[in-house]
Design an enzyme around this catalytic site. Structure first.
Site, PDB file in Angstrom:
ATOM      1  N   LYS A 225       1.208  -1.136   0.230  1.00 65.72           N
ATOM      2  CA  LYS A 225       0.321   0.259  -0.100  1.00 65.72           C
ATOM      3  C   LYS A 225       0.511   1.121  -0.325  1.00 65.72           C
ATOM      4  O   LYS A 225       1.847   1.736   0.180  1.00 65.72           O
ATOM      5  CB  LYS A 225      -0.982   0.014   1.039  1.00 65.72           C
ATOM      6  CG  LYS A 225      -2.006  -0.650   0.828  1.00 65.72           C
ATOM      7  CD  LYS A 225      -2.941  -1.104  -0.196  1.00 65.72           C
ATOM      8  CE  LYS A 225      -3.989  -2.399  -0.256  1.00 65.72           C
ATOM      9  NZ  LYS A 225      -4.095  -3.392   0.077  1.00 65.72           N
TER      10      LYS A 225
HETATM   11  C1  LIG Z   1      -5.698  -3.980   0.038  1.00 65.86           C
HETATM   12  C2  LIG Z   1      -6.697  -4.683   0.766  1.00 65.86           C
HETATM   13  C3  LIG Z   1      -7.332  -4.857   1.523  1.00 65.86           C
HETATM   14  C4  LIG Z   1      -7.288  -5.806   2.422  1.00 65.86           C
HETATM   15  O1  LIG Z   1      -6.034  -5.077   3.402  1.00 65.86           O
HETATM   16  P1  LIG Z   1      -5.147  -5.654   4.640  1.00 65.86           P
HETATM   17  O2  LIG Z   1      -4.564  -5.345   5.445  1.00 65.86           O
HETATM   18  O3  LIG Z   1      -4.179  -6.661   3.532  1.00 65.86           O
HETATM   19  O4  LIG Z   1      -5.702  -6.759   4.768  1.00 65.86           O
HETATM   20  C5  LIG Z   1      -9.151  -4.768   1.285  1.00 65.86           C
HETATM   21  N1  LIG Z   1      -9.320  -4.059   0.154  1.00 65.86           N
HETATM   22  C6  LIG Z   1      -8.782  -3.731  -0.789  1.00 65.86           C
HETATM   23  C7  LIG Z   1      -9.333  -3.347  -2.019  1.00 65.86           C
HETATM   24  C8  LIG Z   1      -7.531  -3.999  -0.371  1.00 65.86           C
HETATM   25  O5  LIG Z   1      -6.357  -3.906  -1.533  1.00 65.86           O
END
Ligand SMILES: *Cc1c(COP(=O)(O)O)cnc(C)c1O
Length: 382
Positions: A201
């Site tokens: 992210k």
């Molecule tokens: C990364 C992501 C998540 C989940 O996040 P995590 O921290 O990996 O659990 C949920 N929804 C979307 C669209 C994502 O890209």
């Protein structure tokens, strides 16, 4: 190898994490957790946030506090990461899949058609005519950091008595610069907002997440449930079923350092995106997908839409790989995944179109112009 997306950790992160370690406060108690929550709230221009272990945990708690119950339904996108869908099932509820539009976000016209034509308002809530189940909530994902049409979504959620959950896991920093919600950040306009600090992210805590909510009591409830719903810390009295979802102090220390870099990263992501776009201007086989013009988007991921039908996505990806460039197709659509094939999917037409034609290009914050030139060269040669 030019990677798709890797974290950049070069500010005060190490100092803060070292401090957390030398203080011995490495677990879920410790001052960095509350500091991270406060600094995130300040950044997002809201009052409160609750830090948790992952974006998925943030979504799970959001659904739970939205009142999603077994046998009910939640409207979710067909085109998104599956983590936005699974928590519906954790709660014994069922997803109803909605198509995307040309922004890759939820198609609000189709959503409105569905609510109007396929549902009935009852005293128990909005009923899905086909399944006879009550629909509790809508989940909107700001896909790849691109602001979804929140004006329409909030209006529809209000009109039909549904909770609106924003999956802003990809969109930290994206905010409106125009319209009704000018100045508002993605994740702060619905009933709940979920963020993620997974390694890929825009900023990371290794793994982590954050919940925001319209009501302060809901945020407090999230922090409480995330810490095992402990009502008495000495005698271990619990009056509710809680979760071990609280963020740790080490993660939060990393997060405080990363947050200091966020605005720089967004700026760099946008510059790199524009550089790609100029370089690809005369590329005949595809174009970069645009972002919402009413917003300052975080430009988290760059999507190349292949417009030349003869150019096969998978062979292109293979050629890029041979040139040492990592790329990625968009997710396999959720309503076609084994666990969800029998769920209702409402005229999913655009999602398959985009799924077959988009690849994500390398977009790390620290990608160089030379690397971008190299990627563009490789695309031209394909
Ligand atoms: C990364 C992501 C998540 C989940 O996040 P995590 O921290 O990996 O659990 C949920 N929804 C979307 C669209 C994502 O890209």
């Amino acid at each position: 190898m030019i990677p798709l997306s890797v974290p950049v950790i070069k500010g005060n992160e190490k100092k803060y994490v070292d401090e957390a370690i030398s203080n011995g406060w490495v677990s879920t108690s410790g001052s960095y957790v509350t500091r991270f929550e406060h600094e995130m709230a300040d950044y997002l221009k809201i009052k409160q946030t609750a830090a948790v272990q992952s974006g998925t945990a943030a979504l799970h708690l959001s659904y739970l506090l939205s009142g999603v119950k077994p046998g009910q339904e939640v409207i979710v996108p067909a085109l998104t990461f599956i983590a936005a869908v699974n928590p519906v099932k954790y709660l014994g509820a069922e997803p109803v899949f909605m198509d995307c539009d040309d922004s890759l976000n939820m198609d609000c016209q189709k959503l409105e058609d569905f609510l109007k034509k396929e549902c009935t308002k009852t005293t128990l809530g909005l009923r899905n005519n086909k399944s006879k189940r009550i629909i509790t909530a809508i989940t909107v994902v700001h896909v790849f950091g691109n602001m979804a049409d929140m004006e329409t979504l909030v209006r529809l959620a209000d009109e039909y008595g549904l909770k609106l959950i924003e999956d802003a896991t990809e969109a930290l920093g994206t905010r409106y610069t125009d319209g009704l919600y000018e100045g508002k950040f993605a994740g702060t306009m619905g009933d709940f907002g979920a963020y993620s600090f997974n390694g890929n992210k825009i900023i990371t805590t290794g793994g982590g997440g954050l919940v925001t909510a319209k009501k302060a009591a809901d945020v407090e409830r999230c922090a409480y449930l995330a810490a095992q719903a402990k009502d008495d810390t000495l005698f271990y009295v619990h009056n509710h079923i809680g979760y071990n979802y609280r963020m740790t102090n080490m993660q939060a220390a990393l997060g405080v350092g990363q947050l200091e870099c966020l605005e720089d990263y967004i700026h760099m992501k946008e510059q790199n995106y524009n550089y790609y776009r100029e370089g690809l201007e005369n590329f005949e086989d595809g174009k970069l997908m645009p972002f919402n013009e009413k917003a300052r988007n975080n430009h988290w991921f760059y999507s190349l839409l292949l417009t030349n039908k003869a150019l096969k996505r998978d062979s292109l990806m293979k050629q890029l790989k041979e040139a040492g460039i990592e790329s990625r197709p968009i997710w396999k659509l959720n309503h076609t995944q084994t666990m969800y094939q029998s769920c209702q999917a409402y005229y999913i037409e655009k999602a398959p179109y985009y799924q077959n034609r988009i690849i994500n290009l390398p977009c790390s914050v620290n990608i160089t112009e030379a690397d971008i030139n190299y990627v563009i060269e490789a695309l031209r040669k394909s």
